[in-house]
Scaffold this active site. Structure first.
Site, PDB file in Angstrom:
ATOM      1  N   ASN A  83       0.827  -1.204   0.000  1.00 31.73           N
ATOM      2  CA  ASN A  83       0.000   0.000   0.000  1.00 31.73           C
ATOM      3  C   ASN A  83       0.869   1.265   0.000  1.00 31.73           C
ATOM      4  OD1 ASN A  83      -1.659   2.255   1.159  1.00 31.73           O
ATOM      5  ND2 ASN A  83      -3.226   0.660   1.153  1.00 31.73           N
ATOM      6  N   HIS A  94      -3.466   0.634  -3.606  1.00 32.49           N
ATOM      7  CA  HIS A  94      -3.625  -0.411  -2.606  1.00 32.49           C
ATOM      8  C   HIS A  94      -2.536  -1.448  -2.898  1.00 32.49           C
ATOM      9  CE1 HIS A  94      -8.079   0.229  -1.191  1.00 32.49           C
ATOM     10  NE2 HIS A  94      -7.354   1.324  -1.110  1.00 32.49           N
ATOM     11  N   GLU A  96      -2.486  -4.605  -3.652  1.00 30.58           N
ATOM     12  CA  GLU A  96      -2.691  -5.467  -4.821  1.00 30.58           C
ATOM     13  C   GLU A  96      -2.517  -4.671  -6.118  1.00 30.58           C
ATOM     14  OE1 GLU A  96      -4.617  -4.961  -2.247  1.00 30.58           O
ATOM     15  OE2 GLU A  96      -5.649  -6.754  -1.573  1.00 30.58           O
ATOM     16  N   CYS A 121     -10.284  -5.544  -1.229  1.00 24.10           N
ATOM     17  CA  CYS A 121     -11.471  -4.681  -1.243  1.00 24.10           C
ATOM     18  C   CYS A 121     -12.059  -4.700  -2.668  1.00 24.10           C
ATOM     19  CB  CYS A 121     -11.092  -3.259  -0.850  1.00 24.10           C
ATOM     20  SG  CYS A 121     -10.250  -2.352  -2.172  1.00 24.10           S
ATOM     21  N   CYS A 124      -9.567  -3.745  -5.562  1.00 26.70           N
ATOM     22  CA  CYS A 124      -8.597  -4.792  -5.903  1.00 26.70           C
ATOM     23  C   CYS A 124      -9.306  -6.034  -6.438  1.00 26.70           C
ATOM     24  CB  CYS A 124      -7.744  -5.104  -4.684  1.00 26.70           C
ATOM     25  SG  CYS A 124      -6.950  -3.610  -4.042  1.00 26.70           S
ATOM     26  N   ASP A 184      -8.465   4.984   3.525  1.00 21.85           N
ATOM     27  CA  ASP A 184      -7.992   4.023   2.520  1.00 21.85           C
ATOM     28  C   ASP A 184      -9.116   3.181   1.934  1.00 21.85           C
ATOM     29  OD1 ASP A 184      -5.568   3.208   1.183  1.00 21.85           O
ATOM     30  OD2 ASP A 184      -5.895   1.241   2.051  1.00 21.85           O
TER      31      ASP A 184
END
Lengths: 193, 193
Positions: A83, A94, A96, A121, A124, A184
């Site tokens: 991140n 993020h 990923e 999330c 991603c 975030d």
């Protein structure tokens, strides 16, 4: 598991093998092969998750949100990331997404596995679904449930390792910097923004 | 619509107004106001979509995939971007993601509107859902259906302007560079990758 779990790979006969009948030897060999494959897969999985955790820890050291990710193809890591909200002032990086960005233009994703220390999330998971990644391995989903059902509804295999180390990283971070965390995941309230 | 649709704003009396009763005048004024507001909103919408199209055209000039996006808050553009797969070798910088990256850490998104020349894919729709963007205005969805239903299922208002210019940009591009397009949406086959 037998002491030398690499017995089958190294093609030496295990001592137990010697006194077995033909049928028993066949079964023994098959069991050994299965056991070794499982063992190798376990080791491999841990190794990749360990790399994702190392990314998360690096992020934490940089003053960032401790989530890490690696992309794996044919048993090789082809992308790593963590991140970057704080470090690069980026709302979209993020772990990923940073990992996928670092992997570069690899063309196809249907032979890749995405590891993340936290259940992805929607951002991603959206990348996973759009790019056609078939398997996601998450470190945990206790501190954040993520978009597991969405991925599974699109045919993605999702494994949750439920690891204490991953949970601990997030629990400690969220307790210390709740606003950063809610920023975030897009959950800041009007008072906090 | 009356010839001078800005009549209410400029506060001059429209000729029709003169011969009306008091009640009719009230109704006339209200209708004019509504009509003008609608007209103004239409103009504003076109202005933002025009900015997104300008981004797409800039991308095309750079040799990239012609998709553009802007993020709007309270009638102001706070982020602009276009697809950067070719220019920056980035698989994750779809137009909307580039736009969100360029907007920076704005905290909350529930008072923003995301414009895109093309209906957002799952990656970009995932960002919309995760960040809590409430409204998406797309230039078209004929050349790519995108993830409209997914966004709507999460309460996002989605408007499709179905614009010929946006369709033309994509139709021409896909005809010329089909592999680049399929790479961008994660739909390369094994032969092409």
């Amino acid at each position: 598991m037998l002491p030398d779990s690499r017995w089958h790979r190294t093609k030496t006969r295990h001592p137990t093998y010697i006194n077995l009948t033909y049928i028993e030897k066949k079964r023994f060999t098959r069991n050994q092969r299965n056991q070794n494959q499982y063992s190798l897969r376990e080791i491999t999985m841990d190794e990749f998750m360990a790399a994702a955790i190392a990314e998360a820890e690096q992020g934490l050291q940089e003053g960032g949100i401790p989530i890490g990710s690696v992309l794996v193809r044919h048993g090789q890591i082809i992308g790593r990331g963590h991140n970057q909200r704080v470090q690069r002032g980026s709302p979209i990086l993020h772990a990923e997404i940073d990992c996928l960005a670092n992997a570069g233009r690899i063309g196809r994703y249907d032979d890749t596995v995405l590891y993340s220390t936290l259940m992805p999330c929607y951002l991603c998971a959206g990348a996973v679904v759009q790019f056609g990644i078939k398997k996601v391995i998450a470190g945990e989903s206790q501190t954040f449930a993520g978009a597991r059902e969405f991925m599974e509804a699109h045919g993605v295999e999702v494994i949750d390792l439920n690891l204490e180390r991953c949970q601990q990283l997030m629990r400690d971070f969220i307790a210390q910097y709740p606003q950063l965390w809610f920023e975030d995941i897009g959950k800041l309230t009007s008072k906090e923004a």
